[in-house]
Design a protein around this motif. Structure first.
Motif, short mmCIF file in Angstrom:
data_model
loop_
_atom_site.label_atom_id
_atom_site.label_comp_id
_atom_site.label_asym_id
_atom_site.label_seq_id
_atom_site.Cartn_x
_atom_site.Cartn_y
_atom_site.Cartn_z
N HIS A 1 30.08 36.30 59.85
CA HIS A 1 29.81 36.50 61.28
C HIS A 1 29.48 35.21 62.04
N TYR A 2 29.66 34.04 61.43
CA TYR A 2 29.25 32.80 62.09
C TYR A 2 30.03 32.54 63.38
N THR A 3 31.19 33.16 63.55
CA THR A 3 31.98 32.96 64.77
C THR A 3 31.40 33.72 65.96
N GLU A 4 30.41 34.59 65.70
CA GLU A 4 29.83 35.41 66.74
C GLU A 4 28.42 34.91 67.09
N ALA A 5 28.00 35.18 68.30
CA ALA A 5 26.60 34.97 68.65
C ALA A 5 25.81 36.15 68.10
N PHE A 6 24.77 35.88 67.34
CA PHE A 6 23.99 36.99 66.77
C PHE A 6 22.52 36.60 66.71
N HIS A 7 21.68 37.59 66.45
CA HIS A 7 20.24 37.38 66.35
C HIS A 7 19.78 37.81 64.96
N LEU A 8 18.60 37.38 64.60
CA LEU A 8 18.03 37.74 63.30
C LEU A 8 17.97 39.25 63.14
N GLU A 9 17.69 39.94 64.24
CA GLU A 9 17.58 41.41 64.16
C GLU A 9 18.91 42.05 63.73
N ASP A 10 20.02 41.43 64.08
CA ASP A 10 21.33 41.98 63.69
C ASP A 10 21.48 41.98 62.18
N ILE A 11 21.06 40.90 61.52
CA ILE A 11 21.14 40.82 60.05
C ILE A 11 20.14 41.79 59.44
N ALA A 12 18.92 41.79 59.97
CA ALA A 12 17.88 42.66 59.42
C ALA A 12 18.27 44.13 59.51
N ASP A 13 18.85 44.53 60.63
CA ASP A 13 19.27 45.92 60.79
C ASP A 13 20.33 46.29 59.76
N THR A 14 21.27 45.37 59.50
CA THR A 14 22.32 45.64 58.53
C THR A 14 21.74 45.86 57.14
N LEU A 15 20.69 45.10 56.80
CA LEU A 15 20.08 45.19 55.47
C LEU A 15 18.92 46.18 55.43
N HIS A 16 18.64 46.82 56.57
CA HIS A 16 17.57 47.83 56.66
C HIS A 16 16.21 47.24 56.27
N LEU A 17 15.94 46.03 56.79
CA LEU A 17 14.67 45.37 56.55
C LEU A 17 14.10 44.90 57.89
N PRO B 1 12.80 42.06 60.41
CA PRO B 1 13.12 40.63 60.55
C PRO B 1 12.10 39.73 59.86
N TYR B 2 10.81 40.09 59.96
CA TYR B 2 9.76 39.28 59.34
C TYR B 2 9.92 39.25 57.82
N HIS B 3 10.12 40.42 57.22
CA HIS B 3 10.24 40.50 55.76
C HIS B 3 11.47 39.75 55.28
N LEU B 4 12.58 39.90 56.00
CA LEU B 4 13.81 39.22 55.60
C LEU B 4 13.65 37.71 55.72
N SER B 5 13.03 37.25 56.79
CA SER B 5 12.80 35.81 56.98
C SER B 5 11.93 35.25 55.86
N HIS B 6 10.91 36.02 55.48
CA HIS B 6 10.00 35.57 54.43
C HIS B 6 10.74 35.44 53.10
N ILE B 7 11.55 36.42 52.77
CA ILE B 7 12.31 36.38 51.51
C ILE B 7 13.26 35.18 51.49
N PHE B 8 13.97 34.97 52.59
CA PHE B 8 14.96 33.88 52.64
C PHE B 8 14.27 32.52 52.53
N LYS B 9 13.17 32.35 53.27
CA LYS B 9 12.44 31.07 53.25
C LYS B 9 11.88 30.80 51.86
N LYS B 10 11.33 31.81 51.22
CA LYS B 10 10.74 31.64 49.89
C LYS B 10 11.82 31.29 48.87
#
Length: 288
Positions: A195-211, A213-222
């Motif tokens: 999806h890099y060709t599209e403008a998107f927000h963190l919430e778009d990824i989080a919604d797809t993974l049913h998580l 945004p905070y939890h997903l960001s924490h997992i990715f950063k860790k």
């Protein structure tokens, strides 16, 4: 024959780190070959993770996004030899060395990361790297021009012998998954690549993974040591570099194609990532 510059060919033998670090995710126009003499860590590239240990040989194609995480101890500092070179250095020899050229094109044509292999320090390939690193500083400019190209051709031949029939004589393939990514971090990487060709927000990824945004960001950063936003920007810059070198699209059009429709924002992010503007990057690549 023009002088080979450091950004076209660079060989650093037994570079040593005594403190742990995580690289930022990055990509470059050069082919990279790295051999680990000592130390342990993890390679993350294109949504896959591989364990790193003494005797690991890694090959990165041009513009392949990757990050190395290392751990060090007094007994095991992180020691590696790193070769980076521009493929165009061998372009004029492609007809005379058709087999090596075909092998290189096969490597560049892989759609997934080239799997690291375990290779003995006594192998001819490792010995060649160390020997040439010792000899190169003693060469006169006209000798270095010729010997550098001969070295690269010899190195490609050694890699081809390792790859022949995928049997890796005197070496073994390192398994993916021994130091696996968190599945949600891996899913984020794959989502961004799609999806890099599209403008998107963190919430778009989080919604797809049913998580959340905070939890997903924490997992990715860790897992990766970087943020999802930074990874998305690195992915977009990597694709922008490819477009700048392989097409004649205008800079604003390229920014739009990699998901950044504001030309000023695209140029700002590109400059922060590469140290130069998109236009200057294109000019620099065309001069090579």
């Amino acid at each position: 024959m023009p002088i080979i510059t450091e950004d076209q060919f660079n060989l650093a033998c037994r570079r040593t780190s005594t403190t742990a670090f995580r690289e930022v995710f990055h990509a470059h126009s050069q082919m990279e070959i790295t051999y680990i003499h000592d130390g342990y860590g993890q390679l993350i590239t294109e949504g896959q993770a591989f364990p790193l240990e003494p005797g690991t040989l890694m090959i990165f194609r041009p513009f392949q996004l990757h990050q190395i995480q290392i751990q060090v101890t007094k007994e095991h500092p992180f020691i590696r030899s790193v070769l980076m070179y521009e493929q165009h250095l061998l372009n004029s020899h492609s007809r005379q060395f058709a087999v090596s050229n075909r092998f290189t094109l096969d490597l560049l044509g892989h759609t997934s990361p080239l799997q690291p292999i375990r290779l003995s320090a006594s192998s001819p390939l490792v010995q060649m790297i160390e020997q040439f690193a010792d000899i190169l500083p003693t060469l006169l400019p006209h000798e270095a021009e010729e010997d550098t190209r001969l070295f690269l051709l010899g190195l490609l031949a050694q890699l081809r012998y390792l790859w022949k029939d995928r049997r890796f004589p005197n070496s073994t393939a390192l398994p993916a998954g021994s130091s696996a990514l968190h599945p949600h971090a891996e899913a984020v990487m794959h989502w961004i690549e799609e999806h890099y060709t599209e403008a998107f927000h963190l919430e778009d990824i989080a919604d797809t993974l049913h998580l959340s945004p905070y939890h997903l960001s924490h997992i990715f950063k860790k897992t990766t040591g970087t943020t999802i936003v930074a990874y998305a920007q690195a992915t977009r810059i990597r694709h922008a570099c490819v477009l700048l070198t392989s097409t004649t699209h205008a800079v604003p059009e390229i920014g739009h194609r990699v998901g950044m429709s504001s030309p000023s924002y695209f140029c700002k992010v590109f400059r922060n990532a590469t140290g130069t503007t998109p236009h200057q990057y294109r000019l620099n690549m065309q001069r090579r």
